[in-house]
Design an enzyme around this catalytic site. Structure first.
Site, PDB file in Angstrom:
ATOM      1  N   TRP A 179     -44.503 -52.850 138.125  1.00 27.24           N
ATOM      2  CA  TRP A 179     -45.507 -53.248 139.111  1.00 27.24           C
ATOM      3  C   TRP A 179     -46.716 -53.919 138.476  1.00 27.24           C
ATOM      4  O   TRP A 179     -47.635 -54.316 139.185  1.00 27.24           O
ATOM      5  CB  TRP A 179     -45.952 -52.042 139.931  1.00 27.24           C
ATOM      6  N   GLU A 230     -47.894 -47.749 144.398  1.00 24.09           N
ATOM      7  CA  GLU A 230     -48.935 -46.730 144.478  1.00 24.09           C
ATOM      8  C   GLU A 230     -48.500 -45.539 145.329  1.00 24.09           C
ATOM      9  O   GLU A 230     -48.842 -44.397 145.020  1.00 24.09           O
ATOM     10  CB  GLU A 230     -50.230 -47.321 145.024  1.00 24.09           C
ATOM     11  N   GLY A 258     -38.865 -36.677 146.542  1.00 26.33           N
ATOM     12  CA  GLY A 258     -39.772 -35.665 147.047  1.00 26.33           C
ATOM     13  C   GLY A 258     -40.910 -36.214 147.893  1.00 26.33           C
ATOM     14  O   GLY A 258     -41.075 -37.434 148.018  1.00 26.33           O
ATOM     15  N   TYR A 259     -41.680 -35.312 148.472  1.00 26.62           N
ATOM     16  CA  TYR A 259     -42.783 -35.702 149.359  1.00 26.62           C
ATOM     17  C   TYR A 259     -42.347 -36.804 150.312  1.00 26.62           C
ATOM     18  O   TYR A 259     -42.871 -37.920 150.304  1.00 26.62           O
ATOM     19  CB  TYR A 259     -44.006 -36.134 148.542  1.00 26.62           C
ATOM     20  N   TYR A 266     -57.702 -42.790 147.040  1.00 22.50           N
ATOM     21  CA  TYR A 266     -57.174 -43.360 145.807  1.00 22.50           C
ATOM     22  C   TYR A 266     -56.364 -44.631 146.064  1.00 22.50           C
ATOM     23  O   TYR A 266     -56.612 -45.682 145.448  1.00 22.50           O
ATOM     24  CB  TYR A 266     -56.289 -42.361 145.028  1.00 22.50           C
ATOM     25  N   ASP A 317     -57.805 -41.282 140.451  1.00 29.69           N
ATOM     26  CA  ASP A 317     -56.645 -40.392 140.501  1.00 29.69           C
ATOM     27  C   ASP A 317     -56.868 -39.229 139.538  1.00 29.69           C
ATOM     28  O   ASP A 317     -57.961 -39.053 138.998  1.00 29.69           O
ATOM     29  CB  ASP A 317     -55.378 -41.170 140.147  1.00 29.69           C
ATOM     30  N   SER A 352     -42.780 -27.020 145.750  1.00 26.77           N
ATOM     31  CA  SER A 352     -44.173 -26.964 145.310  1.00 26.77           C
ATOM     32  C   SER A 352     -44.837 -25.650 145.711  1.00 26.77           C
ATOM     33  O   SER A 352     -45.713 -25.171 145.016  1.00 26.77           O
ATOM     34  CB  SER A 352     -44.956 -28.141 145.884  1.00 26.77           C
TER      35      SER A 352
END
Length: 366
Positions: free
Chosen positions: A35, A48, A92-93, A131, A149, A314
DNA sequence: AAGGCGGGGGT
DNA sequence: ACCCCAGCCTT
């Protein structure tokens, strides 16, 4: 004058020299990351989002595959969520994927298909917070705003010897104020990348590599020999243990009965095998029969224990007992058919699953 | 302000 | 075992 005001003044006075030395170090030492070769705001945005709470090395292959599958923002916006989740599998997430997809459609509908260049409109998009907004504005649009961050927080805590807890909101606001003083009008994007790169390569958690640091002469943490103890962390949450069951139900053609999780919950939108959490005192067999009846309205019989897996999340640790079984009665495809189906071994990996279901499929050689 | 939200790597 | 990771969202 209080301590923080003094630090802000110091940041303002030293900003020029810090930026110059940091950027010089960055140009010599930066990693080549995919990137960093693009000026496409969509690709920068994607990177990001993927990098949120995820290490660089883990992101690289997913980033390449995702851009190959969805080369432009328009491609993403007109694709079904299911395919986006499939591309996000194992990262994940998953709310990141759902938000990215929803934001792409909103950008097409409200912003003519281009990412907005103003902070408030950016932060109004799902998945873009302080962020990510700063990162996009500085790296894609050349705006002189900070991108704070975890790396930057650690670096600035050491550079200015900030010893208040990082978990405190006031500390975070102060660090952001410091970053605003430091970010230069010229090349703000590379500067923000450089600050993060310094945190990733030299100013790492634990013991930083101060002898190699281009900012050592400015560093109050180094001067006070307290750099190893900064930043001061907050309190840690403990992870409870949970136990669940999953039923592998196959029909006469060898197909698997799979269920889609609710869109907004844990692992939302991903498919799973029927089952659920054990209640206190419940056996796995009882739990499987009860959860299938409660959630799916089907009656099953439980046969053989196939495997027991541990999966770490988590906020809890899961022990998952996997059993084979059969459906006794109740047409599983009659109601709410969109959230349940029979998948053949040849097709089943086309559906998005979380890590633990993929481990089950691997163990069954499917 | 605190907790939910994945998965993996480092020590 | 515990820490961290280019955080964001909800309560």
């Amino acid at each position: 004058m209080d301590k923080r005001t003094t630090s802000l003044k110091r940041a303002e006075q030293t900003a020029g020299g810090i930026a110059e030395r940091l950027l010089a170090w960055y140009e010599r030492n930066k990693r080549r990351l995919p990137w960093r070769n693009t000026a496409d705001p969509y690709a920068i945005w994607l990177s990001e989002i993927m990098l949120q709470q995820t290490q660089v090395e883990a992101v690289i292959p997913h980033y390449r595959r995702f851009l190959e599958r969805f080369p432009t923002l328009e491609d993403l916006a007109r694709s079904p969520l299911e395919e986006v989740l499939k591309a996000w599998e194992n990262m994940g997430y998953y709310s990141r994927a759902r938000n990215l997809h929803a934001a792409s459609r909103r950008i097409v509908d409200l912003h003519g298909g281009r990412l907005p260049e103003n902070p408030d409109e950016l932060k109004a998009l799902p998945g873009i917070g302080p962020y990510t907004s700063g990162a996009i504005l500085s790296m894609a649009f050349g705006k002189a705003v900070p991108a704070v961050d975890g790396n930057v927080k650690r670096v600035l805590c050491r550079l200015f010897a900030v010893d208040s807890p990082l978990s405190d909101g006031a500390t975070q606001r102060f660090i952001t104020a410091l970053a605003e003083k430091l970010v230069p009008a010229e090349r703000p994007g590379p500067f923000n990348s450089a600050l993060m790169e310094l945190g990733a390569l030299l100013c790492r958690p634990g013991i930083p590599q101060c002898p190699d640091c281009p900012l050592r002469s400015n560093c109050l943490g180094y001067a006070g020999n307290c750099q190893n103890r900064l930043p001061v962390a907050g309190k840690k949450a403990k992870r409870p243990d949970k136990e669940a069951g999953a039923a592998i139900l196959r029909d006469s053609k060898g197909r698997f009965f799979i269920v889609r999780r609710p869109a907004d919950g844990f692992l939302g939108g991903l498919w799973k095998f029927p089952g659920g959490m054990l209640h206190p005192g419940e056996t796995v067999t009882d739990a499987l029969k009860s959860r299938c009846r409660e959630e799916l309205g089907i009656s099953i019989s439980v046969k053989d224990h196939l495997m027991t897996l541990q999966q770490f999340y988590s906020h809890f640790r899961l022990t998952l007992h996997v059993f084979s079984g059969t459906i006794q009665e109740g047409g599983p495809l009659s109601p709410a058919a969109g959230n349940r189906l029979w998948a053949s071994p040849a097709d089943i990996r086309k559906y998005p699953f979380s890590r633990v279901e993929l481990r089950i499929l691997d163990a069954l050689f499917i």
